[in-house]
Design a protein around this motif. Structure first.
Motif, short mmCIF file in Angstrom:
data_model
loop_
_atom_site.label_atom_id
_atom_site.label_comp_id
_atom_site.label_asym_id
_atom_site.label_seq_id
_atom_site.Cartn_x
_atom_site.Cartn_y
_atom_site.Cartn_z
N ASP A 265 0.90 -1.16 -0.05
CA ASP A 265 0.01 0.07 0.09
C ASP A 265 0.85 1.36 0.13
N LEU A 266 2.27 1.06 -0.09
CA LEU A 266 2.94 2.21 0.07
C LEU A 266 2.97 3.29 -0.87
N ALA A 267 2.41 3.06 -1.98
CA ALA A 267 2.60 4.05 -3.20
C ALA A 267 1.42 5.16 -2.71
N VAL A 268 0.46 4.78 -1.72
CA VAL A 268 -0.59 5.87 -1.35
C VAL A 268 -0.15 6.02 -0.05
N PRO A 269 -0.30 7.41 0.48
CA PRO A 269 -0.20 7.71 2.17
C PRO A 269 -1.32 7.06 2.85
N PRO A 270 -0.99 6.77 4.04
CA PRO A 270 -2.06 5.99 4.80
C PRO A 270 -3.02 7.25 5.05
N PRO A 271 -4.44 7.06 5.43
CA PRO A 271 -5.49 7.88 6.05
C PRO A 271 -4.94 8.70 6.92
N GLY A 272 -5.00 9.87 6.96
CA GLY A 272 -4.76 10.83 7.92
C GLY A 272 -3.19 11.14 8.15
N TYR A 273 -2.58 10.68 7.09
CA TYR A 273 -1.26 11.09 6.97
C TYR A 273 -1.14 12.68 6.70
N PRO A 274 -0.11 13.16 7.37
CA PRO A 274 0.13 14.77 7.43
C PRO A 274 0.44 15.24 6.12
N SER A 275 -0.42 16.31 5.73
CA SER A 275 -0.15 16.79 4.22
C SER A 275 1.44 17.25 4.31
N SER A 276 2.29 16.58 3.35
CA SER A 276 3.71 16.75 3.60
C SER A 276 4.26 16.46 2.11
N LYS A 277 5.55 17.00 1.98
CA LYS A 277 5.99 16.68 0.67
C LYS A 277 6.97 15.47 0.89
N VAL A 278 6.92 14.94 2.00
CA VAL A 278 7.58 13.66 2.13
C VAL A 278 7.09 12.43 1.79
N LEU A 279 7.10 12.37 0.21
CA LEU A 279 6.39 11.21 -0.32
C LEU A 279 7.51 10.60 -1.30
N ARG B 266 8.20 9.09 -5.26
CA ARG B 266 7.59 9.35 -6.42
C ARG B 266 7.88 8.33 -7.40
N GLY B 267 6.98 7.91 -8.40
CA GLY B 267 7.00 6.94 -9.29
C GLY B 267 7.68 5.55 -8.98
N GLN B 268 8.85 5.39 -9.62
CA GLN B 268 9.47 4.15 -9.28
C GLN B 268 9.86 3.98 -8.14
N GLU B 269 10.03 5.21 -7.14
CA GLU B 269 10.83 5.11 -5.88
C GLU B 269 10.21 4.03 -4.96
N THR B 270 8.97 3.75 -5.19
CA THR B 270 8.43 2.71 -4.23
C THR B 270 9.00 1.28 -4.35
N ASN B 271 9.77 1.22 -5.39
CA ASN B 271 10.65 -0.02 -5.49
C ASN B 271 11.71 0.07 -4.52
N SER B 272 12.14 1.12 -4.20
CA SER B 272 13.07 1.23 -3.11
C SER B 272 12.71 0.86 -1.72
N LEU B 273 11.40 0.82 -1.52
CA LEU B 273 10.80 0.08 -0.17
C LEU B 273 10.48 -1.16 -0.26
N SER B 274 10.75 -2.01 -1.61
CA SER B 274 10.66 -3.60 -1.85
C SER B 274 11.28 -4.31 -0.79
N PHE B 275 12.19 -3.74 -0.14
CA PHE B 275 13.04 -4.79 0.99
C PHE B 275 12.08 -4.83 2.10
N LEU B 276 11.11 -4.23 2.39
CA LEU B 276 10.13 -4.25 3.52
C LEU B 276 9.36 -5.72 3.41
N SER B 277 9.26 -6.27 2.19
CA SER B 277 8.61 -7.48 2.06
C SER B 277 9.54 -8.47 2.15
N TYR B 278 11.00 -8.48 2.02
CA TYR B 278 11.77 -9.23 2.11
C TYR B 278 11.99 -10.13 3.18
N PRO B 279 12.37 -11.41 3.24
CA PRO B 279 12.58 -12.19 4.69
C PRO B 279 13.69 -11.42 5.40
#
Length: 447
Positions: free
Chosen positions: A153-167, A169-182
């Motif tokens: 779900d990380l491509a979309v900020p969670p409900p209630g996430y503060p309005s912010s530029k800390v997001l 962009r596009g391909q960058e969600t790949n950089s968080l793919s490690f979260l799903s790794y063992p």
């Protein structure tokens, strides 16, 4: 003044984590509290010099078991490439009985942890409170870890996430793919961190309200846990050790604020072509530079991997170094005018409390959030633009550096002004001490 407590500390076996925990231990010990610091034997030599209160902070070494897939003798992240982190996490998990035995004997009041998600269970069993000490930015936690969501779900900020530029962009969600790794036996990185955050008694974050208040409030509401802030938790400047003579002598020959210093942290090992592009980008600036990175993949020394003719061309103004450097002392040197970094959380704070201009090349998920916080929310730094390949070109690196180093640059002057304001508020002793005092007071009430 509250009653004195005894705290255990059990950080992840990475030096960025262990040193952050030790800075915190020093602050607690300064107020008279007792700390037992659990760590791998191999880390002892590097951490001992940073213990300012050896009478109150006791190092207790843990035997790191061998795990299939982990090189023999590996005990910390600096012994392995980042890709083997999961095996080190398995080894850490298998120290659980040793940790439990120490807790059952000493009966501490508090246990600080980060990646060892099973600590809250042990703490509860022996009547201690567990404190999850987060050493990454609150912005990164707020967007990456949220109850009821999954890493998909990380491509979309969670409900209630503060309005912010800390997001992202596009391909960058790949950089968080490690979260799903063992990450360790039978758990992913995401599950490990979520378990720690949902089961601890208190979440503490190494940040301050002024910079990340809205993210901290969001985390508190999401996890229904008290969030305590330690402030930046920076070590006091170490005036006892000067910068080594070789480095100091080299820097002294340049004008004040003219040298570019580049370091990408202890864990990043570049591909050879990325390493060469980095060197060529530094050369292209025309400025004096010092680069401190590990030899790239497939090379045993820095020298053998340098671009053809590079050493001759930059002789006298450029140095690429593959060993350890005294980063805080280099950043504080008057000749340094710009710090190019991966924006790990430790380097982020170090860049803020020095005067040099800041350029970031984030590498992993957390570093991207830190970079957005610094470059887009606080506007104190510049991020190097990436190519389609995911890496940057020598031109984009050199352009980012020149954009902040050029005295007539509008962007350079904007980030310099904002940086000066933030630096002033962070290093005012009242701010740091205020955070530490409030934090310790809250812990005393907790026990």
């Amino acid at each position: 003044m509250g009653s004195k407590f005894h705290a255990f500390m059990f950080p992840w076996f990475g030096f960025g984590h262990m040193t952050a925990f030790l800075h915190l231990a020093n602050k607690l010990a300064e107020k008279g509290h007792k700390i037992t610091f659990l760590l791998p034997k191999k880390a002892l030599k590097q951490l001992e010099p940073l213990n300012l209160f050896p009478n109150r902070i006791v190092f207790d070494t843990i035997t790191v078991p061998s795990v299939e897939g982990l090189p023999a003798g590996a005990e910390t992240t600096s012994d392995i490439p980042i890709s083997l982190g999961s095996f080190l996490a398995s080894a850490m998990d298998r120290t659980r009985n040793q940790v439990k035995e120490r807790v059952s004997m000493s009966k501490p009041d508090l246990i600080f942890f980060d990646f060892a998600h099973w600590i809250p269970e042990i703490a509860r069993e022996y009547g201690a409170k567990s404190v999850n000490f987060v050493t990454i930015s609150a912005a990164c936690v707020a967007i990456s870890f949220s109850p009821g969501r999954s890493p998909d779900d990380l491509a979309v900020p969670p409900p209630g996430y503060p309005s912010s530029k800390v997001l992202l962009r596009g391909q960058e969600t790949n950089s968080l793919s490690f979260l799903s790794y063992p990450f360790g036996d039978g758990t992913t990185f995401y599950e490990r961190i979520m378990t720690g955050l949902t089961h601890c008694d208190v979440i503490s974050i190494r940040t301050c309200q002024e910079m990340e208040g809205k993210f901290c409030d969001f985390i508190e509401s999401q996890f229904q846990r008290k969030v305590l802030l330690t402030g930046p938790m920076l070590p006091d400047p170490d005036n006892s050790k000067p910068l080594d003579e070789q480095r100091s002598h080299w820097l002294r020959q340049f004008e004040p604020e003219s040298v570019v210093y580049c370091a990408l942290g202890s864990q990043i090992i570049l591909e050879k072509d990325q390493f060469q592009e980095l060197c060529l980008g530094m050369e292209l600036t025309g400025l004096p530079f010092l680069v401190a990175v590990k030899p790239p993949k497939g090379a045993s020394t820095i020298q053998e991997a340098l671009p053809k003719g590079f050493e001759e061309r930059v002789k006298g103004r450029g140095v690429v170094w593959g060993g350890w450097v005294q980063q805080p002392l280099i950043l504080a040197h008057p000749s340094i005018g710009c710090f190019v970094s991966h924006c790990g959380f430790g380097s982020m704070w170090e860049s803020l409390v020095n005067d040099c201009q800041i350029v970031f090349i984030p590498h992993l998920g957390e570093q991207i959030f830190n970079t957005r916080l610094m470059s887009e929310e606080l506007e104190v730094s510049v991020e190097v633009k990436r190519e389609e390949t995911g890496w940057f070109s020598k031109e984009s690196l050199s352009g980012a550096i020149r954009s902040v180093m050029d005295k007539d640059s509008e962007l350079g002057n904007l980030v310099r002004r904002n940086h000066a304001k933030w630096k002033e508020s962070i290093v005012s002793s009242g701010l740091m001490n205020g955070y530490v005092n409030n934090f310790i007071e809250a812990l005393e009430k907790l026990v």
